[in-house]
Write a protein that holds these residues in place. Sequence first.
Motif, short mmCIF file in Angstrom:
data_model
loop_
_atom_site.label_atom_id
_atom_site.label_comp_id
_atom_site.label_asym_id
_atom_site.label_seq_id
_atom_site.Cartn_x
_atom_site.Cartn_y
_atom_site.Cartn_z
N TYR A 243 0.87 -1.18 0.00
CA TYR A 243 0.00 0.00 0.00
C TYR A 243 0.90 1.22 0.00
CZ TYR A 243 -3.66 -3.31 1.04
OH TYR A 243 -4.53 -4.36 0.96
N ASP A 244 0.57 2.18 -0.84
CA ASP A 244 1.46 3.31 -1.07
C ASP A 244 0.65 4.60 -1.07
OD1 ASP A 244 4.29 4.09 -2.19
OD2 ASP A 244 2.81 5.17 -3.41
N LEU A 245 1.07 5.56 -0.24
CA LEU A 245 0.42 6.86 -0.15
C LEU A 245 1.43 7.92 -0.56
CD1 LEU A 245 -2.15 8.42 0.79
CD2 LEU A 245 -1.05 8.60 3.03
N SER B 28 4.87 7.26 1.48
CA SER B 28 5.08 6.18 2.45
C SER B 28 4.45 4.91 1.91
CB SER B 28 4.42 6.52 3.79
OG SER B 28 5.04 7.64 4.37
N THR B 29 5.13 3.79 2.17
CA THR B 29 4.58 2.49 1.80
C THR B 29 4.30 1.69 3.05
OG1 THR B 29 6.79 1.54 1.57
CG2 THR B 29 5.77 2.42 -0.42
N PHE B 30 3.27 0.85 2.97
CA PHE B 30 2.81 0.09 4.13
C PHE B 30 2.50 -1.34 3.72
CE2 PHE B 30 1.37 4.48 4.50
CZ PHE B 30 1.78 4.84 5.78
N THR B 31 2.83 -2.27 4.60
CA THR B 31 2.34 -3.63 4.44
C THR B 31 0.86 -3.62 4.83
OG1 THR B 31 2.83 -4.27 6.71
CG2 THR B 31 4.59 -4.62 5.06
N LYS B 32 0.17 -4.72 4.58
CA LYS B 32 -1.24 -4.81 4.98
C LYS B 32 -1.37 -4.64 6.49
CE LYS B 32 -5.27 -7.81 4.79
NZ LYS B 32 -5.79 -9.12 4.33
N GLU B 33 -0.47 -5.27 7.24
CA GLU B 33 -0.53 -5.18 8.71
C GLU B 33 -0.28 -3.76 9.19
OE1 GLU B 33 1.33 -7.43 6.95
OE2 GLU B 33 0.01 -9.16 7.29
N ILE C 122 -3.41 -1.67 8.48
CA ILE C 122 -4.46 -1.97 9.46
C ILE C 122 -4.17 -1.25 10.77
CG2 ILE C 122 -5.43 -3.81 10.91
CD1 ILE C 122 -5.13 -5.66 8.41
N ALA C 123 -2.91 -1.27 11.21
CA ALA C 123 -2.54 -0.57 12.44
C ALA C 123 -2.76 0.93 12.30
CB ALA C 123 -1.09 -0.87 12.80
N LEU C 124 -2.42 1.50 11.14
CA LEU C 124 -2.65 2.93 10.91
C LEU C 124 -4.14 3.24 10.91
CD1 LEU C 124 -1.62 5.76 10.23
CD2 LEU C 124 -1.59 5.06 7.81
N LYS C 125 -4.93 2.39 10.28
CA LYS C 125 -6.39 2.58 10.26
C LYS C 125 -6.94 2.59 11.68
CE LYS C 125 -10.67 0.54 8.65
NZ LYS C 125 -11.31 -0.64 8.12
N ASN C 126 -6.51 1.63 12.48
CA ASN C 126 -6.97 1.56 13.87
C ASN C 126 -6.55 2.80 14.65
OD1 ASN C 126 -8.20 -0.92 13.43
ND2 ASN C 126 -6.42 -2.08 14.11
N LEU D 296 -5.92 5.83 13.42
CA LEU D 296 -6.71 6.97 12.96
C LEU D 296 -8.14 6.90 13.48
CD1 LEU D 296 -5.43 7.21 9.27
CD2 LEU D 296 -4.93 8.78 11.16
N ASN D 297 -8.71 5.70 13.54
CA ASN D 297 -10.06 5.56 14.06
C ASN D 297 -10.15 5.91 15.55
OD1 ASN D 297 -11.28 4.83 11.67
ND2 ASN D 297 -10.98 2.65 11.99
N SER D 298 -9.04 5.80 16.27
CA SER D 298 -9.05 6.09 17.70
C SER D 298 -8.83 7.57 18.04
CB SER D 298 -7.96 5.26 18.41
OG SER D 298 -6.68 5.76 18.13
N ILE D 299 -8.47 8.35 17.05
CA ILE D 299 -8.19 9.78 17.27
C ILE D 299 -9.48 10.58 17.21
CG2 ILE D 299 -7.02 11.81 16.35
CD1 ILE D 299 -4.87 9.93 15.25
N ASN D 300 -9.70 11.42 18.21
CA ASN D 300 -10.84 12.33 18.24
C ASN D 300 -10.43 13.60 17.51
OD1 ASN D 300 -13.00 13.95 18.72
ND2 ASN D 300 -13.02 13.64 20.93
N LEU D 301 -11.05 13.89 16.40
CA LEU D 301 -10.68 15.05 15.60
C LEU D 301 -11.52 16.29 15.86
CD1 LEU D 301 -10.03 13.23 12.20
CD2 LEU D 301 -8.35 14.06 13.84
N ASP D 302 -12.27 16.28 16.95
CA ASP D 302 -13.10 17.46 17.29
C ASP D 302 -12.27 18.58 17.82
OD1 ASP D 302 -15.39 16.19 16.50
OD2 ASP D 302 -15.78 15.36 18.49
#
Length: 75
Positions: A39-41, A55-60, A63-67, A69-75
């Motif tokens: 995965y490449d951004l 940046s390049t990412f393995t699937k794992e 997934i860790a980055l997604k988790n 980002l989902n845990s960050i409160n952006l308010d």
Amino acid sequence: MADDFSFEIKKNLGTVSEGKGGWNLELNLVSWGGRPEKYDLRTWAPDHQKMGKGSTFTKEELIALKNLLNSINLD
């Protein structure tokens, strides 16, 4: 001597943002140097022949980055 540089965009997963001159920040599956895709951004020129830093990412890692980002409160 520089190593032979090659890449192949296997799948475009989406555009994060559109920039000046048609350069877009994209998430893609990319094979670098014939190796298995990652995965490449990064920013890409409209013809995908030039790219910016990214940046390049393995699937794992993705997934860790997604988790994370989902845990960050952006308010």
